[in-house]
Design an enzyme around this catalytic site. Structure first.
Site, mmCIF file in Angstrom:
data_model
loop_
_atom_site.group_PDB
_atom_site.id
_atom_site.type_symbol
_atom_site.label_atom_id
_atom_site.label_comp_id
_atom_site.label_asym_id
_atom_site.label_seq_id
_atom_site.Cartn_x
_atom_site.Cartn_y
_atom_site.Cartn_z
ATOM 1 C CD GLU A 1 61.325 44.820 -24.611
ATOM 2 O OE1 GLU A 1 60.850 43.904 -23.918
ATOM 3 O OE2 GLU A 1 61.507 44.727 -25.830
ATOM 4 C CD GLU B 1 63.123 35.714 -32.773
ATOM 5 O OE1 GLU B 1 63.775 36.646 -32.250
ATOM 6 O OE2 GLU B 1 63.542 35.030 -33.721
ATOM 7 C CE LYS C 1 47.804 31.692 -25.158
ATOM 8 N NZ LYS C 1 47.854 33.147 -25.459
ATOM 9 C CB CYS D 1 61.113 42.755 -30.007
ATOM 10 S SG CYS D 1 60.872 42.262 -31.704
#
Ligand code: TXE
Length: 492
Positions: A385, A250, A175, A284
């Protein structure tokens, strides 16, 4: 306009609703294709197809060596088409062709590595403590694995999940992110060409809260391997819990990149740039907090700003572009809003600080490489972030303070350390709370080495030999070697 239907059970299918959604090119800001907008019904069809392929037909009949050979074959096909696949990635996510082509040429290694592991999944004979029994283990596949990916490196992130999943004998539904679905739909053709039976690898497209959620909740999905935001990870974990599914996550990071005064400063400047401006900061593992020892702070910042200023922005399809656009309009707004947050918190702007208006940036969603100094680790710009080209520079006194500041965030995905002291390198590697620590390098990953997060950066690991176990379940088999069955009322 090009249309991309879903790929399920070896067939191209429109969404049951007949709906499509637009996908845009971040460099031009224009819609270039339509992708099928799957929903609950499509999730059912995809999972039923993957489950059927897991339980019947040719896939479960293949032995492990034959599975491995198919994986190696698909690796070869990816290597042949790397450039073409990279172009799909760039058109959808705006990352640089120079980086994506390199990434696509490296991706086959995952299929070779896990293809090689496929026939080395061995059970154990346990020297059991009880008389008259023979005990051994079998490591069996789970069933349908759902691989949900983010938009920043769609095919790499999918590969980290599907190569071990297939090597272990599972079937897979990919997906992709609704922002970058087309590359997976090109990629999946290679699995068909390599000879994977229909239904073994499927691609279901649409929005996270629609088909994504329905797939996670489907009772026949046995594992969800997810890369994306922290909020998305929490939702996926919650939705998977009632079904007792295995979940690996993750998620984000706020990684410290720590420069000591004994470092090779030329390399450290490049390492700081690699940490935050490469991939437009949309990784990331971005080294978004640059911790610089006070004794070299001012001269280091000066050199860093001078170097970062030379970064060439522009068309991501040009091989010499160094900083491309931000991938999505919401992400563009988010990055700009964090620049305002930093300003309002009192951080000092040393470079950039807004949208790029250079002519070579066209109508794309570009943000100038931005550096803030005078950042205090308690500020939002140091804790949250951003996922864009925005760097926070934080001064520190000594090792102890670097460790304290480095660890003082909710995340723990990665950390960088720049020093020429071997002793210090080992101390820092031991003390930093991060799934990956790089010393005198940054942004290195490999199929061979485990990758994943401490703290709120996620659960589980990807890559490396041990990770294949995440796609297997263990069965313990007890065989009675005696002719008689003793007292049935006592535990054996
Ligand atoms: O993540 P999302 P996005 C971070 C980064 C960025 C933010 C948003 O900070 O700003 O995440 O990125 C699917 N059930 N990272 O929008 O929304 C969704 O469709 C099932 C960090 O990509 O979490 C997509 O396929 N699926 C990151 C995927 O999850 C759901 C890389 C990720 O979407 C779902 C990229 C649901 N309820 C962004 N909700 C990293 N660590 O590399 C969403 N999805």
């Amino acid at each position: 306009m090009e249309r991309f239907p879903m790929y399920i059970a070896g067939e191209w299918r429109e969404a049951a609703s007949g709906e499509w959604f637009e996908t845009q090119n971040p460099y031009t800001g224009k819609t270039w294709a339509l992708v099928a907008r799957g929903g609950e019904k499509d999730a059912d069809i995809a999972v039923e197809a993957a489950h059927k392929a897991f339980t019947t037909g040719d896939w479960p009949k293949l032995n492990a060596s034959q599975r491995g050979a198919l994986l190696r074959k698909v690796g070869d096909l990816i290597a042949e088409r790397a450039e073409q696949l990279a172009e799909y990635e760039v058109r959808d996510n705006g990352k640089l062709i120079a980086e994506m082509a390199g990434q696509l040429r490296y991706i086959p290694q995952w299929y070779y590595y896990y293809g090689g592991l496929a026939d080395k999944i061995e059970g154990e004979v346990i020297p059991i403590d009880k008389p008259g029994v023979f005990n051994y283990t079998l490591h069996e596949p789970l069933g349908v694995v759902l691989a949900i990916t983010a938009w920043n490196s769609p095919l790499l992130l999918a590969t980290w999940k599907i190569a071990p999943a297939l090597a272990a004998g599972n079937t897979v539904i990919i997906k992709p992110s609704e922002f970058t679905s087309t590359s997976a739909l090109e990629f999946v053709k290679l699995f068909e060409e390599a000879g994977f039976p229909p239904g073994v690898v499927n691609v279901a497209t649409g929005f996270g809260g629609e088909i994504g959620q329905a797939l996670v909740e489907h009772p026949l999905v046995r594992k969800v391997a997810f890369t994306g935001s922290e909020a998305g990870g929490v939702k996926v974990n919650q939705a998977a819990a009632p079904g007792m599914k295995k979940v690996s996550l993750e998620l984000g990071g706020k990684s410290p990149n720590i420069v000591f005064d004994d470092a090779n400063l030329d390399n450290a400047v490049k390492g700081a740039v690699a940490g935050i401006f490469a991939a437009t900061g949309q990784t990331c593992i971005a080294g978004s907090r640059l911790l610089v020892q006070k004794s070299i702070h001012d001269q280091f910042v000066e050199r860093l700003v001078a170097f970062a200023k030379t970064a060439r922005m522009g068309n991501p399809m040009d091989m010499d572009t160094q900083v491309g656009p931000v991938t999505t309009p919401p992400q563009f707004e988010k990055v700009l809003s964090y620049i305002d947050v930093a300003r309002n918190e009192g951080a000092q702007l040393a470079l950039g600080g807004g949208p790029a208006t250079r002519p070579e940036c066209g109508d794309g969603w570009f943000v100038e490489p931005t550096i803030f100094t005078g950042v205090n680790n308690a500020m939002r710009i140091a804790q949250e972030e951003v996922f864009g080209p925005v760097l926070s520079v934080i001064p520190f006194e000594d090792e102890e303070e670097a460790i304290r500041i480095g660890n003082d965030v909710a995340y723990g995905l990665a950390a960088g350390v720049w020093t020429t002291s071997l002793n210090r390198a080992h101390i820092m590697a031991a003390k930093l709370q991060a799934g990956t620590v790089w010393v005198n390098t940054y942004r290195a990953v490999s199929y061979m080495s485990p990758f994943g997060g401490y703290k709120r950066s996620g659960m589980g690991r990807e890559n490396g030999q041990a990770m294949i176990k995440d796609y297997l379940q263990t069965k313990s088999v007890w065989i009675n070697t005696e002719t008689e069955f003793p007292n049935p009322f006592a535990m054996r």
